[in-house]
Design an enzyme around this catalytic site. Structure first.
Site, mmCIF file in Angstrom:
data_model
loop_
_atom_site.group_PDB
_atom_site.id
_atom_site.type_symbol
_atom_site.label_atom_id
_atom_site.label_comp_id
_atom_site.label_asym_id
_atom_site.label_seq_id
_atom_site.Cartn_x
_atom_site.Cartn_y
_atom_site.Cartn_z
ATOM 1 N N SER A 159 0.855 -1.185 0.000
ATOM 2 C CA SER A 159 0.000 0.000 0.000
ATOM 3 C C SER A 159 0.884 1.225 0.000
ATOM 4 O O SER A 159 2.058 1.171 0.393
ATOM 5 C CB SER A 159 -0.897 0.018 1.240
ATOM 6 N N TYR A 172 -3.495 -0.597 10.080
ATOM 7 C CA TYR A 172 -3.290 -0.813 8.651
ATOM 8 C C TYR A 172 -1.857 -0.458 8.249
ATOM 9 O O TYR A 172 -1.161 -1.226 7.584
ATOM 10 C CB TYR A 172 -4.293 0.021 7.856
#
Length: 267
Positions: A159, A172
């Protein structure tokens, strides 16, 4: 002319990036990166928690390519037994594995301040994004090491948050930073067995999970602002390019993002 068939497992294949990558692999199956007299195609095993969404992905693939070889295996990647069953099903059907796209993941609770984050929410994100990726990579690694010819490729879905966090994203962001370490370790440990490992870091691909970004996302300065998005198909084509390189070559890290999103200069 006989086609060369390659076998792929895509986790999180019931929606979003996983669905798009599975479609890109299965419906095209062309390998422009490798010079060969045969035309490779992809047989795809779709893994995800919900069988109904996997079947929807399979239907989209078959609509695009009626002869596609698609296997749906409902899988909770946080469950070691379920992951073992997934890769056993692929081995029983195909006898080998050429690609794992390690994609299953979750954002976790949105808008929760770090000091208010429940332990259960932390565990859910870590179990899915990191432990799930480990379990699937380990199962794929074992298969690729044992098969003949030896080798294969693992592509982890990182990501933009593997580089820079958003506000209120500790679970996350922490897992995506950890995934980078897993990618590097797998790249090193896989060398003796012709197992290549790379990572794609994605920013603002248009999926159901990211739809809220169009209306406004919390920025580092405390403001809410809409962010530019990109077509998820652009991500899928990048994954396919990485997947179809010969094992002697590897895209170690690729960053694919909406051109005008606030990443360079974030904060």
């Amino acid at each position: 002319m006989n086609a060369v068939v390659r076998i792929a497992v895509v986790t999180g294949a019931g929606s979003g990036i996983g669905r798009s990558v599975a479609l890109e692999l299965a419906r095209t199956g062309q390998n422009a990166a490798v010079s060969s007299s045969a035309t490779p195609t992809w047989a795809v095993a779709l893994a995800g928690r919900r069988s109904e969404t996997l079947e929807e992905t399979a239907a989209l693939i078959r609509a695009a390519r009626p002869d596609a070889d698609v296997l749906c295996v409902p899988t909770d990647v946080t469950d070691p037994e379920a992951v073992t069953a997934l890769f056993s099903a692929v081995r029983e059907r195909h006898g080998r594995l050429d690609l794992l796209f390690n994609n299953a993941g979750t954002f976790g609770p949105g808008g929760v301040r770090f000091e208010d984050l429940p332990y259960s929410a932390w565990r859910k994100v870590v179990d899915t994004n990191l432990t799930g990726a480990f379990l699937c990579a380990q199962a794929a690694f074992r298969q690729m090491k044992e098969q003949t010819p030896q080798g294969g490729r693992i592509i982890n879905n990182g990501s933009i948050s593997a580089h820079a966090p958003r506000p209120n994203s500790a679970p996350y962001t922490a897992t995506k930073h950890a995934l980078t370490g897993l990618t590097k370790s797998l790249s090193l440990d896989g060398r003796p067995y012709s197992i290549a490992c790379g990572q794609i870091d994605i920013g603002n691909a248009a999926t159901d999970m990211t739809s809220a970004m169009r209306s406004g996302v919390l920025q580092a300065n405390g403001e809410l602002a809409p962010e530019p998005m990109m077509d998820v198909g652009d991500v899928a084509r990048t994954v396919r390019h990485m997947a179809e390189l010969p094992l002697a070559a590897n895209v170690q890290f690729a960053t694919v993002l909406a051109t005008n999103m606030p990443f360079i200069g974030r904060g």
